[in-house]
Design a protein around this motif. Structure first.
Motif, PDB file in Angstrom:
ATOM      1  N   PRO A   1      30.608  21.412  21.849  1.00 36.46           N
ATOM      2  CA  PRO A   1      31.654  21.600  22.853  1.00 36.46           C
ATOM      3  C   PRO A   1      32.648  22.648  22.341  1.00 36.46           C
ATOM      4  CG  PRO A   1      31.301  19.261  22.439  1.00 36.46           C
ATOM      5  CD  PRO A   1      30.519  20.021  21.399  1.00 36.46           C
ATOM      6  N   SER A   2      32.986  23.599  23.216  1.00 35.40           N
ATOM      7  CA  SER A   2      33.829  24.722  22.818  1.00 35.40           C
ATOM      8  C   SER A   2      34.791  25.052  23.955  1.00 35.40           C
ATOM      9  CB  SER A   2      32.971  25.951  22.528  1.00 35.40           C
ATOM     10  OG  SER A   2      31.996  25.661  21.541  1.00 35.40           O
ATOM     11  N   GLU A   3      36.002  25.435  23.600  1.00 37.67           N
ATOM     12  CA  GLU A   3      36.976  25.834  24.609  1.00 37.67           C
ATOM     13  C   GLU A   3      37.653  27.117  24.180  1.00 37.67           C
ATOM     14  OE1 GLU A   3      39.224  23.199  26.820  1.00 37.67           O
ATOM     15  OE2 GLU A   3      37.937  21.467  26.407  1.00 37.67           O
ATOM     16  N   ILE A   4      38.008  27.910  25.170  1.00 43.31           N
ATOM     17  CA  ILE A   4      38.733  29.151  24.936  1.00 43.31           C
ATOM     18  C   ILE A   4      40.112  29.016  25.564  1.00 43.31           C
ATOM     19  CG2 ILE A   4      38.874  31.608  25.531  1.00 43.31           C
ATOM     20  CD1 ILE A   4      35.794  31.650  25.450  1.00 43.31           C
ATOM     21  N   LEU A   5      41.139  29.305  24.758  1.00 42.18           N
ATOM     22  CA  LEU A   5      42.510  29.395  25.262  1.00 42.18           C
ATOM     23  C   LEU A   5      42.906  30.866  25.227  1.00 42.18           C
ATOM     24  CD1 LEU A   5      44.213  26.408  23.385  1.00 42.18           C
ATOM     25  CD2 LEU A   5      43.415  26.469  25.754  1.00 42.18           C
ATOM     26  N   LEU A   6      43.280  31.410  26.376  1.00 41.48           N
ATOM     27  CA  LEU A   6      43.746  32.795  26.437  1.00 41.48           C
ATOM     28  C   LEU A   6      45.229  32.829  26.130  1.00 41.48           C
ATOM     29  CD1 LEU A   6      41.358  32.433  28.600  1.00 41.48           C
ATOM     30  CD2 LEU A   6      42.070  34.686  29.331  1.00 41.48           C
ATOM     31  N   PHE A   7      45.664  33.851  25.357  1.00 38.48           N
ATOM     32  CA  PHE A   7      47.092  33.942  25.062  1.00 38.48           C
ATOM     33  C   PHE A   7      47.605  35.363  25.183  1.00 38.48           C
ATOM     34  CE2 PHE A   7      45.135  34.364  20.814  1.00 38.48           C
ATOM     35  CZ  PHE A   7      45.804  35.466  20.290  1.00 38.48           C
ATOM     36  N   ARG A   8      48.916  35.449  25.305  1.00 35.23           N
ATOM     37  CA  ARG A   8      49.658  36.710  25.288  1.00 35.23           C
ATOM     38  C   ARG A   8      50.779  36.532  24.271  1.00 35.23           C
ATOM     39  NH1 ARG A   8      45.769  37.777  27.828  1.00 35.23           N
ATOM     40  NH2 ARG A   8      45.616  38.557  29.933  1.00 35.23           N
ATOM     41  N   ALA A   9      51.123  37.615  23.601  1.00 35.67           N
ATOM     42  CA  ALA A   9      52.211  37.585  22.627  1.00 35.67           C
ATOM     43  C   ALA A   9      52.583  39.023  22.302  1.00 35.67           C
ATOM     44  CB  ALA A   9      51.789  36.841  21.360  1.00 35.67           C
ATOM     45  N   ALA A  10      53.544  39.167  21.397  1.00 32.06           N
ATOM     46  CA  ALA A  10      53.898  40.477  20.868  1.00 32.06           C
ATOM     47  C   ALA A  10      54.079  40.327  19.363  1.00 32.06           C
ATOM     48  CB  ALA A  10      55.187  40.991  21.509  1.00 32.06           C
ATOM     49  N   VAL A  11      53.851  41.419  18.646  1.00 29.76           N
ATOM     50  CA  VAL A  11      54.112  41.489  17.209  1.00 29.76           C
ATOM     51  C   VAL A  11      54.804  42.816  16.962  1.00 29.76           C
ATOM     52  CG1 VAL A  11      53.122  41.602  14.892  1.00 29.76           C
ATOM     53  CG2 VAL A  11      52.122  40.069  16.585  1.00 29.76           C
ATOM     54  N   ASN A  12      56.018  42.737  16.427  1.00 26.72           N
ATOM     55  CA  ASN A  12      56.806  43.954  16.185  1.00 26.72           C
ATOM     56  C   ASN A  12      56.837  44.854  17.420  1.00 26.72           C
ATOM     57  OD1 ASN A  12      57.342  43.096  13.593  1.00 26.72           O
ATOM     58  ND2 ASN A  12      55.612  44.205  12.721  1.00 26.72           N
ATOM     59  N   GLY A  13      56.987  44.232  18.594  1.00 32.34           N
ATOM     60  CA  GLY A  13      57.100  44.984  19.834  1.00 32.34           C
ATOM     61  C   GLY A  13      55.783  45.383  20.468  1.00 32.34           C
ATOM     62  N   LYS A  14      54.659  45.212  19.779  1.00 32.18           N
ATOM     63  CA  LYS A  14      53.338  45.556  20.339  1.00 32.18           C
ATOM     64  C   LYS A  14      52.774  44.354  21.098  1.00 32.18           C
ATOM     65  CE  LYS A  14      51.728  49.472  18.108  1.00 32.18           C
ATOM     66  NZ  LYS A  14      51.807  50.577  19.016  1.00 32.18           N
ATOM     67  N   GLN A  15      52.356  44.580  22.337  1.00 31.82           N
ATOM     68  CA  GLN A  15      51.777  43.521  23.153  1.00 31.82           C
ATOM     69  C   GLN A  15      50.353  43.216  22.689  1.00 31.82           C
ATOM     70  OE1 GLN A  15      53.397  41.683  25.598  1.00 31.82           O
ATOM     71  NE2 GLN A  15      55.120  42.758  24.647  1.00 31.82           N
ATOM     72  N   ILE A  16      50.030  41.929  22.652  1.00 33.54           N
ATOM     73  CA  ILE A  16      48.699  41.474  22.239  1.00 33.54           C
ATOM     74  C   ILE A  16      48.119  40.576  23.323  1.00 33.54           C
ATOM     75  CG2 ILE A  16      47.476  39.950  20.629  1.00 33.54           C
ATOM     76  CD1 ILE A  16      49.192  40.924  18.427  1.00 33.54           C
ATOM     77  N   HIS A  17      46.853  40.786  23.619  1.00 33.20           N
ATOM     78  CA  HIS A  17      46.077  39.869  24.457  1.00 33.20           C
ATOM     79  C   HIS A  17      45.046  39.255  23.523  1.00 33.20           C
ATOM     80  CE1 HIS A  17      46.770  42.474  28.301  1.00 33.20           C
ATOM     81  NE2 HIS A  17      47.890  42.067  27.742  1.00 33.20           N
ATOM     82  N   GLY A  18      44.827  37.945  23.642  1.00 29.83           N
ATOM     83  CA  GLY A  18      43.850  37.337  22.749  1.00 29.83           C
ATOM     84  C   GLY A  18      43.263  36.055  23.278  1.00 29.83           C
ATOM     85  N   ILE A  19      42.279  35.577  22.521  1.00 34.18           N
ATOM     86  CA  ILE A  19      41.686  34.272  22.813  1.00 34.18           C
ATOM     87  C   ILE A  19      41.558  33.481  21.523  1.00 34.18           C
ATOM     88  CG2 ILE A  19      40.387  35.077  24.829  1.00 34.18           C
ATOM     89  CD1 ILE A  19      37.848  34.884  23.069  1.00 34.18           C
ATOM     90  N   ASP A  20      41.718  32.190  21.645  1.00 36.27           N
ATOM     91  CA  ASP A  20      41.409  31.232  20.592  1.00 36.27           C
ATOM     92  C   ASP A  20      40.160  30.490  21.038  1.00 36.27           C
ATOM     93  OD1 ASP A  20      43.693  31.870  19.139  1.00 36.27           O
ATOM     94  OD2 ASP A  20      44.862  30.193  19.908  1.00 36.27           O
TER      95      ASP A  20
END
Length: 143
Positions: free
Chosen positions: A78-97
């Motif tokens: 069983p596997s799940e993906i959580l999509l996230f948004r964030a920033a690091v030092n002002g740079k926007q990041i799109h990601g998944i866990d």
């Protein structure tokens, strides 16, 4: 509340102690910037502490459930993906866990993927500095 909901709530609150019983003892964390995984509950919780300090405006924006093979043993779990948004030092990041569960419902593999490349570089540098500062990895510069 299932494991993934409890994980999400703990991350969103920054409550690292709540993660302890959600992870297997031998959890493996696959980073977007390092080929070999971070291994073991203490290391992964330490790494998440660094990530939570590093991310700005971190938020989960979606969830998908299914099954997928693990990197460790190729077993479909069983596997799940959580999509996230964030920033690091002002740079926007799109990601998944990508969170993969064992038979007891604990997280045994945790894979993070992020984009764009410019944000991956900034994130990598910030996380390495945090890991060194927390004594979780040696300083590659030998300081």
């Amino acid at each position: 509340m299932d494991t993934i909901e409890r994980f999400r709530a703990a991350v969103e609150k920054g409550d690292l102690t709540a993660l302890d019983d959600l992870f297997t003892e031998d959890i493996r964390f696959y980073s977007p910037v390092k080929f070999t995984p971070f291994e073991g509950r203490p290391m992964v919780i330490g790494l998440l502490g660094v990530l939570l300090r590093t991310f700005e405006d971190f938020r989960y924006v979606g969830r998908f459930a299914g099954a997928a093979e693990t990197s460790t043993d190729g077993e479909e779990v069983p596997s799940e993906i959580l999509l996230f948004r964030a920033a690091v030092n002002g740079k926007q990041i799109h990601g998944i866990d990508l969170l993969q569960l064992d038979e007891a419902g604990r997280i045994k593999e945790f894979t993070v993927m992020v984009r764009p490349m410019s944000a991956v570089k900034v994130l990598s540098e910030a996380v390495l500095a945090g890991l060194v500062a927390d004594g979780l990895v040696p300083d590659p510069a030998g300081h």
